[in-house]
Every structure is written in structure tokens, then in C-alpha cells.
Design a protein around this motif. Structure first.
Motif, PDB file in Angstrom:
ATOM      1  N   THR A   1       0.822  -1.217   0.000  1.00  0.00           N
ATOM      2  CA  THR A   1       0.000   0.000   0.000  1.00  0.00           C
ATOM      3  C   THR A   1       0.855   1.265   0.000  1.00  0.00           C
ATOM      4  O   THR A   1       0.464   2.281   0.575  1.00  0.00           O
ATOM      5  CB  THR A   1      -0.945   0.015   1.219  1.00  0.00           C
ATOM      6  OG1 THR A   1      -0.169  -0.102   2.425  1.00  0.00           O
ATOM      7  CG2 THR A   1      -1.942  -1.122   1.146  1.00  0.00           C
ATOM      8  N   LEU A   2       2.003   1.197  -0.623  1.00  0.00           N
ATOM      9  CA  LEU A   2       2.851   2.373  -0.737  1.00  0.00           C
ATOM     10  C   LEU A   2       2.172   3.459  -1.576  1.00  0.00           C
ATOM     11  O   LEU A   2       1.291   3.165  -2.388  1.00  0.00           O
ATOM     12  CB  LEU A   2       4.179   2.002  -1.393  1.00  0.00           C
ATOM     13  CG  LEU A   2       5.119   1.138  -0.544  1.00  0.00           C
ATOM     14  CD1 LEU A   2       6.170   0.486  -1.430  1.00  0.00           C
ATOM     15  CD2 LEU A   2       5.775   1.957   0.557  1.00  0.00           C
ATOM     16  N   LEU A   3       2.575   4.698  -1.373  1.00  0.00           N
ATOM     17  CA  LEU A   3       2.237   5.776  -2.294  1.00  0.00           C
ATOM     18  C   LEU A   3       3.466   6.002  -3.161  1.00  0.00           C
ATOM     19  O   LEU A   3       4.571   6.195  -2.635  1.00  0.00           O
ATOM     20  CB  LEU A   3       1.860   7.050  -1.552  1.00  0.00           C
ATOM     21  CG  LEU A   3       1.455   8.246  -2.439  1.00  0.00           C
ATOM     22  CD1 LEU A   3       0.466   9.147  -1.713  1.00  0.00           C
ATOM     23  CD2 LEU A   3       2.663   9.084  -2.872  1.00  0.00           C
ATOM     24  N   SER A   4       3.295   5.955  -4.470  1.00  0.00           N
ATOM     25  CA  SER A   4       4.399   6.179  -5.397  1.00  0.00           C
ATOM     26  C   SER A   4       4.204   7.486  -6.148  1.00  0.00           C
ATOM     27  O   SER A   4       3.171   7.688  -6.797  1.00  0.00           O
ATOM     28  CB  SER A   4       4.506   5.028  -6.411  1.00  0.00           C
ATOM     29  OG  SER A   4       5.000   3.857  -5.798  1.00  0.00           O
ATOM     30  N   PHE A   5       5.179   8.378  -6.024  1.00  0.00           N
ATOM     31  CA  PHE A   5       5.262   9.525  -6.914  1.00  0.00           C
ATOM     32  C   PHE A   5       6.008   9.061  -8.160  1.00  0.00           C
ATOM     33  O   PHE A   5       7.088   8.452  -8.044  1.00  0.00           O
ATOM     34  CB  PHE A   5       6.031  10.676  -6.263  1.00  0.00           C
ATOM     35  CG  PHE A   5       5.307  11.362  -5.139  1.00  0.00           C
ATOM     36  CD1 PHE A   5       4.098  12.013  -5.365  1.00  0.00           C
ATOM     37  CD2 PHE A   5       5.819  11.373  -3.859  1.00  0.00           C
ATOM     38  CE1 PHE A   5       3.424  12.665  -4.341  1.00  0.00           C
ATOM     39  CE2 PHE A   5       5.159  12.019  -2.826  1.00  0.00           C
ATOM     40  CZ  PHE A   5       3.969  12.663  -3.059  1.00  0.00           C
ATOM     41  N   VAL A   6       5.460   9.312  -9.341  1.00  0.00           N
ATOM     42  CA  VAL A   6       6.124   8.909 -10.579  1.00  0.00           C
ATOM     43  C   VAL A   6       6.279  10.114 -11.495  1.00  0.00           C
ATOM     44  O   VAL A   6       5.407  10.992 -11.538  1.00  0.00           O
ATOM     45  CB  VAL A   6       5.354   7.779 -11.304  1.00  0.00           C
ATOM     46  CG1 VAL A   6       5.412   6.491 -10.498  1.00  0.00           C
ATOM     47  CG2 VAL A   6       3.913   8.171 -11.569  1.00  0.00           C
ATOM     48  N   ALA A   7       7.382  10.154 -12.209  1.00  0.00           N
ATOM     49  CA  ALA A   7       7.660  11.295 -13.081  1.00  0.00           C
ATOM     50  C   ALA A   7       8.467  10.836 -14.285  1.00  0.00           C
ATOM     51  O   ALA A   7       9.227   9.871 -14.220  1.00  0.00           O
ATOM     52  CB  ALA A   7       8.432  12.369 -12.306  1.00  0.00           C
ATOM     53  N   GLY A   8       8.291  11.543 -15.387  1.00  0.00           N
ATOM     54  CA  GLY A   8       9.016  11.221 -16.604  1.00  0.00           C
ATOM     55  C   GLY A   8       8.066  11.175 -17.797  1.00  0.00           C
ATOM     56  O   GLY A   8       6.941  11.680 -17.739  1.00  0.00           O
ATOM     57  N   ASP A   9       8.543  10.568 -18.870  1.00  0.00           N
ATOM     58  CA  ASP A   9       7.741  10.435 -20.079  1.00  0.00           C
ATOM     59  C   ASP A   9       6.423   9.730 -19.767  1.00  0.00           C
ATOM     60  O   ASP A   9       6.408   8.636 -19.176  1.00  0.00           O
ATOM     61  CB  ASP A   9       8.533   9.631 -21.118  1.00  0.00           C
ATOM     62  CG  ASP A   9       7.732   9.375 -22.366  1.00  0.00           C
ATOM     63  OD1 ASP A   9       7.634  10.289 -23.201  1.00  0.00           O
ATOM     64  OD2 ASP A   9       7.180   8.259 -22.490  1.00  0.00           O
ATOM     65  N   ARG A  10       5.305  10.343 -20.159  1.00  0.00           N
ATOM     66  CA  ARG A  10       3.992   9.794 -19.795  1.00  0.00           C
ATOM     67  C   ARG A  10       3.761   8.392 -20.357  1.00  0.00           C
ATOM     68  O   ARG A  10       3.161   7.535 -19.694  1.00  0.00           O
ATOM     69  CB  ARG A  10       2.881  10.734 -20.269  1.00  0.00           C
ATOM     70  CG  ARG A  10       2.707  11.961 -19.379  1.00  0.00           C
ATOM     71  CD  ARG A  10       1.520  12.786 -19.849  1.00  0.00           C
ATOM     72  NE  ARG A  10       1.258  13.930 -18.983  1.00  0.00           N
ATOM     73  CZ  ARG A  10       0.495  13.909 -17.907  1.00  0.00           C
ATOM     74  NH1 ARG A  10      -0.091  12.771 -17.552  1.00  0.00           N
ATOM     75  NH2 ARG A  10       0.297  14.992 -17.184  1.00  0.00           N
ATOM     76  N   ASP A  11       4.210   8.151 -21.570  1.00  0.00           N
ATOM     77  CA  ASP A  11       4.015   6.818 -22.155  1.00  0.00           C
ATOM     78  C   ASP A  11       4.788   5.764 -21.365  1.00  0.00           C
ATOM     79  O   ASP A  11       4.295   4.658 -21.129  1.00  0.00           O
ATOM     80  CB  ASP A  11       4.458   6.808 -23.620  1.00  0.00           C
ATOM     81  CG  ASP A  11       3.523   7.598 -24.516  1.00  0.00           C
ATOM     82  OD1 ASP A  11       2.370   7.834 -24.110  1.00  0.00           O
ATOM     83  OD2 ASP A  11       3.952   7.989 -25.629  1.00  0.00           O
ATOM     84  N   ALA A  12       6.006   6.108 -20.957  1.00  0.00           N
ATOM     85  CA  ALA A  12       6.810   5.177 -20.168  1.00  0.00           C
ATOM     86  C   ALA A  12       6.182   4.933 -18.803  1.00  0.00           C
ATOM     87  O   ALA A  12       6.154   3.800 -18.307  1.00  0.00           O
ATOM     88  CB  ALA A  12       8.233   5.722 -20.002  1.00  0.00           C
ATOM     89  N   VAL A  13       5.657   6.001 -18.209  1.00  0.00           N
ATOM     90  CA  VAL A  13       4.993   5.866 -16.916  1.00  0.00           C
ATOM     91  C   VAL A  13       3.779   4.945 -17.042  1.00  0.00           C
ATOM     92  O   VAL A  13       3.549   4.080 -16.184  1.00  0.00           O
ATOM     93  CB  VAL A  13       4.582   7.247 -16.369  1.00  0.00           C
ATOM     94  CG1 VAL A  13       3.626   7.109 -15.189  1.00  0.00           C
ATOM     95  CG2 VAL A  13       5.824   8.045 -15.956  1.00  0.00           C
ATOM     96  N   GLU A  14       3.004   5.105 -18.105  1.00  0.00           N
ATOM     97  CA  GLU A  14       1.832   4.251 -18.296  1.00  0.00           C
ATOM     98  C   GLU A  14       2.240   2.806 -18.534  1.00  0.00           C
ATOM     99  O   GLU A  14       1.569   1.871 -18.061  1.00  0.00           O
ATOM    100  CB  GLU A  14       0.984   4.772 -19.448  1.00  0.00           C
ATOM    101  CG  GLU A  14       0.211   6.033 -19.099  1.00  0.00           C
ATOM    102  CD  GLU A  14      -0.630   5.870 -17.849  1.00  0.00           C
ATOM    103  OE1 GLU A  14      -1.369   4.856 -17.748  1.00  0.00           O
ATOM    104  OE2 GLU A  14      -0.553   6.737 -16.967  1.00  0.00           O
ATOM    105  N   ARG A  15       3.322   2.609 -19.249  1.00  0.00           N
ATOM    106  CA  ARG A  15       3.800   1.241 -19.481  1.00  0.00           C
ATOM    107  C   ARG A  15       4.256   0.609 -18.165  1.00  0.00           C
ATOM    108  O   ARG A  15       4.059  -0.593 -17.936  1.00  0.00           O
ATOM    109  CB  ARG A  15       4.944   1.261 -20.499  1.00  0.00           C
ATOM    110  CG  ARG A  15       5.428  -0.127 -20.886  1.00  0.00           C
ATOM    111  CD  ARG A  15       6.407  -0.091 -22.037  1.00  0.00           C
ATOM    112  NE  ARG A  15       6.955  -1.414 -22.267  1.00  0.00           N
ATOM    113  CZ  ARG A  15       8.243  -1.710 -22.302  1.00  0.00           C
ATOM    114  NH1 ARG A  15       9.155  -0.751 -22.165  1.00  0.00           N
ATOM    115  NH2 ARG A  15       8.654  -2.938 -22.506  1.00  0.00           N
ATOM    116  N   LEU A  16       4.844   1.411 -17.292  1.00  0.00           N
ATOM    117  CA  LEU A  16       5.344   0.922 -16.012  1.00  0.00           C
ATOM    118  C   LEU A  16       4.231   0.770 -14.972  1.00  0.00           C
ATOM    119  O   LEU A  16       4.411   0.075 -13.972  1.00  0.00           O
ATOM    120  CB  LEU A  16       6.423   1.869 -15.483  1.00  0.00           C
ATOM    121  CG  LEU A  16       7.199   1.429 -14.243  1.00  0.00           C
ATOM    122  CD1 LEU A  16       8.076   0.211 -14.559  1.00  0.00           C
ATOM    123  CD2 LEU A  16       8.058   2.570 -13.701  1.00  0.00           C
TER     124      LEU A  16
END
Length: 289
Positions: free
Chosen positions: A151-166
């Protein structure tokens, strides 16, 4: 952009639109307390996980959680995505010096889960880009208990397509995923979280120690404060913080403030206070003496 994860199950075989293959094999660099928990969640969600650590005694913990022990070279050349879970900025920089940014195949995603200076992950991104390796900034909040629970909270940043793939990978161990923008902004968001968390730890000690000196039942008071504007997560989980990362977190924040040309007086003071508090944390009878 924010989302909550879906229930357990294997990752999809294709991403929406079929533009990129889904991530099936995940590498994890760093099999410490948080890394081990993440490995377990990933394997339960159907990912093939390969992990490495500078400490070979971590191998049994990795394998107990369904992961495969690998060398760094094996991991970087075979994984579709690589999660970097090392403890310190200097360890990420050592990996960069040893070629982490250019060793993976083109299209591989490098996700930095470690708490580091934003410029470090930005430098990794600058090195990786020409090699076709994509960097995602993917910091973690809520600590070890949330890592265990997934149940971690993850802040994610970078290329949106890469973020969606991840995203399916991150969702395996996160209850909340918050997109913050360009690479480096997730690190800045995590720094803000850490600054507030350590400030609360000191303030909680001072408030409870003062009240205790005047005969107030600390347990009664803590429960009451959780119903007021003084409520905070550190107070809610009173007595559980190891303070292991306080010094490093606040050192990163100090360096960030210096680079930004500002002075964070409270953060600098809390850095000093956390160092003094560490050997007698939660011992209210000794606080301030």
C-alpha cells in the motif's frame, strides 16, 4: 494523474493500443527491507523477477519471495524494466559510473525508487536517453509497513508513455500512484514528504514530553490529538519509526535547498535535532534533559 491499483493478477500482455509490449520481466537492484517486499508483490502479480544486491546473503530472501538471483549484468540485459532500490545517492552514482544507464537494451525502463537528489536522477536520464533507455522517477512514501502490505504511495515522473507502461509494475506494490511531471519532480515531492515527516517527529516528541512533565497521560493525549488539527501520520504510528533514513533524507534536502538558493532553517535545525534524538527516540522522560 492519480490512481488506485486493481486487484491481484498477472500483468496484461499488451498495453492499450498495443503500441508497446507489456512488461513481463522486472529487475530489482537492491534487495533490502523495501526491495524484498516489492519482489514478493511483483511475483504474486505474475511478473518474472530477477534481483541482485551487493550483499550475497540476501539471495535466500529473494528466492523465498519468488525472485531469481542474478548478476547485475544478467539483470540489466534481460529485464524489461529495472527498479533501483539502493539505499543512498552515492550507490546510484556508482551504478551510473559502472554503465547502468547504457547497459540495458533500448526501450528498457529504469525506475529510480531510491530517495536521491533530483539532479542525480536527471543525470541518469541524460546518460540513458542517447542509448534508448528510459528513466522514470518513482519514489516511495509510507514506509516499511506499507511496503509489506503493498500500500505504498508512489510519486512517478518522466515520459507519460513510459509511466503508463510501467504502471502495472508500480501498482503491484502501491495503493496510490501520483504523476508529478518531469524526471526529478518525484524526488522533489518525496523530499517534501520527508521534510514534513521529520519535522513532525521532533514536534511530537516536544509536545508529548512537555505534557508528560505536567502529569498528562501521554497515551490519552496522543489519541485526543489524532482528533485535532495537530494530527499527523508520525503521531498516529508513534513509536514505530527507526529513524534509519533521517540523516540521509535531511542531508539531501539541505543540498536541494542550497542548489535552489534558499535556506530551510527548520529543516536544518531538525537535521541537528534528529541526530541528537536517534539514540533516545520515544524516551520522553529523557527528552530535553
Amino acid at each position: 494523474m492519480s490512481s488506485r491499483r486493481s486487484g491481484p493478477g498477472p500483468a496484461p500482455t499488451t498495453q492499450p493500443g498495443g503500441a508497446d509490449p507489456a512488461i513481463r520481466t522486472v529487475g530489482v537492484i537492491g534487495a533490502g527491507r523495501i526491495g524484498q517486499a516489492i519482489i514478493g508483490h511483483l511475483t504474486r502479480h505474475g511478473f518474472v523477477v530477477a534481483a541482485c544486491d551487493v550483499d550475497p546473503t540476501k539471495r535466500s530472501a529473494v528466492e523465498e519471495r519468488g525472485g531469481r538471483w542474478a548478476t547485475l549484468e544478467q539483470l540489466t540485459t534481460r529485464a524489461d524494466a529495472i527498479l533501483i532500490c539502493v539505499g543512498y545517492d552515492r550507490e546510484l552514482r556508482e551504478l551510473m559510473v559502472n554503465g547502468l544507464a547504457t547497459q540495458p537494451a533500448r526501450g528498457t525502463i529504469l525506475a529510480v525508487l531510491s530517495t536521491v537528489h533530483p539532479r542525480t536522477v536527471q543525470e541518469l536520464d541524460a546518460r540513458a536517453g542517447p542509448a534508448g533507455v528510459v528513466v522514470v522517477d518513482a519514489t516511495l512514501c509510507r514506509g516499511a509497513r506499507a511496503a509489506d502490505a503493498g500500500t505504498l504511495l508512489s510519486f512517478v515522473a518522466g515520459d507519460r508513455d513510459a509511466v503508463e507502461r510501467l504502471r502495472p509494475v508500480v501498482a503491484a506494490y502501491s495503493a496510490d500512484i501520483i504523476y508529478t511531471g518531469a524526471v526529478g519532480t518525484a524526488q522533489a515531492a518525496k523530499a517534501a514528504n520527508n521534510l514534513l515527516m521529520w519535522a513532525c517527529l521532533i514536534a511530537n516528541h516536544e509536545a508529548l514530553a512537555l505534557a508528560a512533565r505536567f502529569g498528562v497521560d501521554v497515551n490519552l493525549l496522543r489519541e485526543a490529538l489524532l482528533k485535532t488539527g495537530a494530527e499527523n501520520g508520525v503521531l498516529r504510528n508513534w513509536g514505530t519509526s527507526t529513524m534509519k533514513w533521517a540523516d540521509d533524507d535531511l542531508a539531501v534536502i539541505h543540498d536541494m535547498a542550497h542548489d535552489a538558493g534558499i535556506t530551510l532553517r527548520q529543516a536544518d535545525l531538525n537535521h541537528e535535532l534528529c541526530r541528537a534524538l536517534l539514540p533516545k527516540k520515544f524516551l520522553l522522560d529523557e527528552y530535553g534533559v
